[in-house]
Design a protein around this motif. Structure first.
Motif, PDB file in Angstrom:
ATOM      1  N   ALA A   3       0.850  -1.185   0.000  1.00  0.00           N
ATOM      2  CA  ALA A   3       0.000   0.000   0.000  1.00  0.00           C
ATOM      3  C   ALA A   3       0.886   1.235   0.000  1.00  0.00           C
ATOM      4  CB  ALA A   3      -0.908  -0.025   1.235  1.00  0.00           C
ATOM      5  N   THR A   4       0.289   2.380  -0.248  1.00  0.00           N
ATOM      6  CA  THR A   4       1.067   3.617  -0.284  1.00  0.00           C
ATOM      7  C   THR A   4       1.654   3.973   1.070  1.00  0.00           C
ATOM      8  OG1 THR A   4      -0.946   4.896   0.042  1.00  0.00           O
ATOM      9  CG2 THR A   4      -0.193   4.574  -2.233  1.00  0.00           C
ATOM     10  N   ASN A   5       1.109   3.433   2.145  1.00  0.00           N
ATOM     11  CA  ASN A   5       1.655   3.727   3.457  1.00  0.00           C
ATOM     12  C   ASN A   5       2.789   2.776   3.837  1.00  0.00           C
ATOM     13  OD1 ASN A   5       0.427   1.346   4.213  1.00  0.00           O
ATOM     14  ND2 ASN A   5      -1.020   2.273   5.632  1.00  0.00           N
ATOM     15  N   LYS A   6       3.270   1.996   2.873  1.00  0.00           N
ATOM     16  CA  LYS A   6       4.397   1.075   3.031  1.00  0.00           C
ATOM     17  C   LYS A   6       4.069  -0.147   3.879  1.00  0.00           C
ATOM     18  CE  LYS A   6       7.654   4.343   1.775  1.00  0.00           C
ATOM     19  NZ  LYS A   6       8.675   4.461   0.914  1.00  0.00           N
ATOM     20  N   ARG A   7       2.812  -0.343   4.218  1.00  0.00           N
ATOM     21  CA  ARG A   7       2.397  -1.561   4.923  1.00  0.00           C
ATOM     22  C   ARG A   7       1.823  -2.540   3.911  1.00  0.00           C
ATOM     23  NH1 ARG A   7       0.989   1.534   9.845  1.00  0.00           N
ATOM     24  NH2 ARG A   7       2.319   0.628  11.435  1.00  0.00           N
ATOM     25  N   LEU A   8       2.002  -3.795   4.186  1.00  0.00           N
ATOM     26  CA  LEU A   8       1.475  -4.854   3.352  1.00  0.00           C
ATOM     27  C   LEU A   8      -0.049  -4.850   3.440  1.00  0.00           C
ATOM     28  CD1 LEU A   8       2.399  -7.364   1.715  1.00  0.00           C
ATOM     29  CD2 LEU A   8       2.265  -8.643   3.845  1.00  0.00           C
ATOM     30  N   THR A   9      -0.710  -4.847   2.311  1.00  0.00           N
ATOM     31  CA  THR A   9      -2.173  -4.918   2.303  1.00  0.00           C
ATOM     32  C   THR A   9      -2.562  -6.390   2.353  1.00  0.00           C
ATOM     33  OG1 THR A   9      -2.329  -2.900   1.000  1.00  0.00           O
ATOM     34  CG2 THR A   9      -4.273  -4.323   1.050  1.00  0.00           C
ATOM     35  N   ILE A  10      -3.209  -6.790   3.432  1.00  0.00           N
ATOM     36  CA  ILE A  10      -3.581  -8.200   3.565  1.00  0.00           C
ATOM     37  C   ILE A  10      -5.092  -8.401   3.566  1.00  0.00           C
ATOM     38  CG2 ILE A  10      -1.459  -8.992   4.659  1.00  0.00           C
ATOM     39  CD1 ILE A  10      -2.775  -8.691   7.372  1.00  0.00           C
ATOM     40  N   LEU A  11      -5.839  -7.337   3.728  1.00  0.00           N
ATOM     41  CA  LEU A  11      -7.300  -7.440   3.740  1.00  0.00           C
ATOM     42  C   LEU A  11      -7.913  -6.385   2.830  1.00  0.00           C
ATOM     43  CD1 LEU A  11      -7.983  -7.721   7.597  1.00  0.00           C
ATOM     44  CD2 LEU A  11      -8.082  -9.579   5.934  1.00  0.00           C
ATOM     45  N   SER A  12      -8.972  -6.761   2.157  1.00  0.00           N
ATOM     46  CA  SER A  12      -9.763  -5.768   1.430  1.00  0.00           C
ATOM     47  C   SER A  12     -10.554  -4.972   2.464  1.00  0.00           C
ATOM     48  CB  SER A  12     -10.719  -6.468   0.460  1.00  0.00           C
ATOM     49  OG  SER A  12     -11.716  -7.179   1.188  1.00  0.00           O
ATOM     50  N   GLU A  13     -11.201  -3.911   2.027  1.00  0.00           N
ATOM     51  CA  GLU A  13     -12.034  -3.127   2.958  1.00  0.00           C
ATOM     52  C   GLU A  13     -13.136  -3.991   3.554  1.00  0.00           C
ATOM     53  OE1 GLU A  13     -13.426   0.762   1.840  1.00  0.00           O
ATOM     54  OE2 GLU A  13     -11.637   1.088   0.600  1.00  0.00           O
ATOM     55  N   GLU A  14     -13.741  -4.850   2.734  1.00  0.00           N
ATOM     56  CA  GLU A  14     -14.817  -5.725   3.213  1.00  0.00           C
ATOM     57  C   GLU A  14     -14.303  -6.728   4.244  1.00  0.00           C
ATOM     58  OE1 GLU A  14     -14.139  -5.360  -0.136  1.00  0.00           O
ATOM     59  OE2 GLU A  14     -15.768  -3.983  -0.624  1.00  0.00           O
ATOM     60  N   GLU A  15     -13.130  -7.298   3.970  1.00  0.00           N
ATOM     61  CA  GLU A  15     -12.546  -8.258   4.904  1.00  0.00           C
ATOM     62  C   GLU A  15     -12.145  -7.569   6.209  1.00  0.00           C
ATOM     63  OE1 GLU A  15     -10.466 -11.379   1.773  1.00  0.00           O
ATOM     64  OE2 GLU A  15      -9.491  -9.453   2.190  1.00  0.00           O
ATOM     65  N   SER A  16     -11.609  -6.372   6.087  1.00  0.00           N
ATOM     66  CA  SER A  16     -11.245  -5.609   7.272  1.00  0.00           C
ATOM     67  C   SER A  16     -12.478  -5.314   8.128  1.00  0.00           C
ATOM     68  CB  SER A  16     -10.551  -4.307   6.865  1.00  0.00           C
ATOM     69  OG  SER A  16     -10.163  -3.580   7.999  1.00  0.00           O
ATOM     70  N   PHE A  17     -13.566  -4.924   7.477  1.00  0.00           N
ATOM     71  CA  PHE A  17     -14.804  -4.675   8.212  1.00  0.00           C
ATOM     72  C   PHE A  17     -15.309  -5.963   8.866  1.00  0.00           C
ATOM     73  CE2 PHE A  17     -19.402  -4.544   8.665  1.00  0.00           C
ATOM     74  CZ  PHE A  17     -19.539  -3.423   9.455  1.00  0.00           C
ATOM     75  N   ALA A  18     -15.195  -7.083   8.153  1.00  0.00           N
ATOM     76  CA  ALA A  18     -15.660  -8.355   8.707  1.00  0.00           C
ATOM     77  C   ALA A  18     -14.912  -8.700   9.994  1.00  0.00           C
ATOM     78  CB  ALA A  18     -15.495  -9.476   7.681  1.00  0.00           C
ATOM     79  N   LEU A  19     -13.632  -8.356  10.065  1.00  0.00           N
ATOM     80  CA  LEU A  19     -12.838  -8.649  11.259  1.00  0.00           C
ATOM     81  C   LEU A  19     -12.926  -7.569  12.334  1.00  0.00           C
ATOM     82  CD1 LEU A  19      -9.522 -10.154   9.857  1.00  0.00           C
ATOM     83  CD2 LEU A  19     -11.281 -11.323  11.169  1.00  0.00           C
ATOM     84  N   TYR A  20     -13.023  -6.306  11.905  1.00  0.00           N
ATOM     85  CA  TYR A  20     -12.872  -5.215  12.858  1.00  0.00           C
ATOM     86  C   TYR A  20     -14.080  -4.278  12.956  1.00  0.00           C
ATOM     87  CZ  TYR A  20      -8.016  -6.615  13.207  1.00  0.00           C
ATOM     88  OH  TYR A  20      -6.868  -7.333  13.434  1.00  0.00           O
ATOM     89  N   GLY A  21     -15.084  -4.485  12.149  1.00  0.00           N
ATOM     90  CA  GLY A  21     -16.257  -3.620  12.199  1.00  0.00           C
ATOM     91  C   GLY A  21     -17.309  -4.134  13.159  1.00  0.00           C
ATOM     92  N   ILE A  22     -18.139  -3.231  13.657  1.00  0.00           N
ATOM     93  CA  ILE A  22     -19.248  -3.624  14.526  1.00  0.00           C
ATOM     94  C   ILE A  22     -20.124  -4.606  13.757  1.00  0.00           C
ATOM     95  CG2 ILE A  22     -21.383  -2.785  15.608  1.00  0.00           C
ATOM     96  CD1 ILE A  22     -19.876  -0.285  16.414  1.00  0.00           C
ATOM     97  N   PRO A  23     -20.498  -5.715  14.383  1.00  0.00           N
ATOM     98  CA  PRO A  23     -21.307  -6.711  13.676  1.00  0.00           C
ATOM     99  C   PRO A  23     -22.599  -6.115  13.106  1.00  0.00           C
ATOM    100  CG  PRO A  23     -20.537  -7.586  15.759  1.00  0.00           C
ATOM    101  CD  PRO A  23     -20.183  -6.124  15.744  1.00  0.00           C
ATOM    102  N   ASP A  24     -22.991  -6.650  11.989  1.00  0.00           N
ATOM    103  CA  ASP A  24     -24.228  -6.245  11.323  1.00  0.00           C
ATOM    104  C   ASP A  24     -25.156  -7.457  11.353  1.00  0.00           C
ATOM    105  OD1 ASP A  24     -26.123  -4.917   9.844  1.00  0.00           O
ATOM    106  OD2 ASP A  24     -25.111  -5.225   7.927  1.00  0.00           O
TER     107      ASP A  24
END
Length: 173
Positions: A3-24
């Motif tokens: 990613a542009t912030n020099k960190r490895l991108t390992i999750l898409s936005e959807e996957e990130s939300f699935a792990l770290y977002g408030i459950p829906d």
């Protein structure tokens, strides 16, 4: 992929939300995760105010779902979730949505972690243990998705609350 912030991108936005977002939750999930046994109800009812009790119930339900805690405000929470809790556990009461103090937030976290026998992620303690596990994982497969799944499984097995996404990115890098 970097990613542009020099960190490895390992999750898409959807996957990130699935792990770290408030459950829906849908209605079935709400009935499952926001159903509390007697011990969990005791944790909830121990809180002083209705606001603290409902907040605690949400934290309990969300923790059962994702094994992490959320620092949320009332506008972040689906209305159906807190209405479900009020209807089921606090009928005849009206929720006044006030902020929960930081002290209460951390007391609830500590109580819930103790109840489920989880440890909070602590880099000074868990990072070396996870590094050893990572050595074993990458001998089997070096794809980031495999590594991530294995790390999450390891943390759940050891009952350690998963660290934030950027910490996972750094570990996998």
């Amino acid at each position: 992929m970097r990613a542009t912030n020099k960190r490895l991108t390992i999750l898409s936005e959807e996957e990130s939300f699935a792990l770290y977002g408030i459950p829906d939750f849908d209605e079935t999930q709400r009935q499952h995760y926001l159903h509390f046994n007697e011990a969990e109800q005791n944790i909830i009812y121990y809180r002083k105010s209705l606001t603290e009790q409902v907040y605690c119930a949400l934290q309990l339900g969300y923790f059962k779902t994702k094994q992490i805690f959320f620092d949320f405000t009332w506008k972040d929470v689906p209305e159906d979730d807190y209405k479900f809790i009020i209807d089921r556990y606090f009928p005849e009461n009206e929720l006044i949505q006030t902020d929960v103090s930081r002290h209460e937030f951390y007391l609830q976290r500590t109580t819930i972690m103790k109840h489920f026998e989880y440890d909070n992620w602590d880099s000074s303690i868990h990072k070396s243990m996870l590094a050893t596990e990572l050595e074993s994982i990458i001998k089997r497969d070096t794809s980031t998705s495999f590594i991530l799944v294995e790390i999450l499984s390891f943390l759940r097995l050891k009952k350690i609350i998963r660290p934030g996404y950027t910490t996972l990115q750094d570990l996998i890098s």
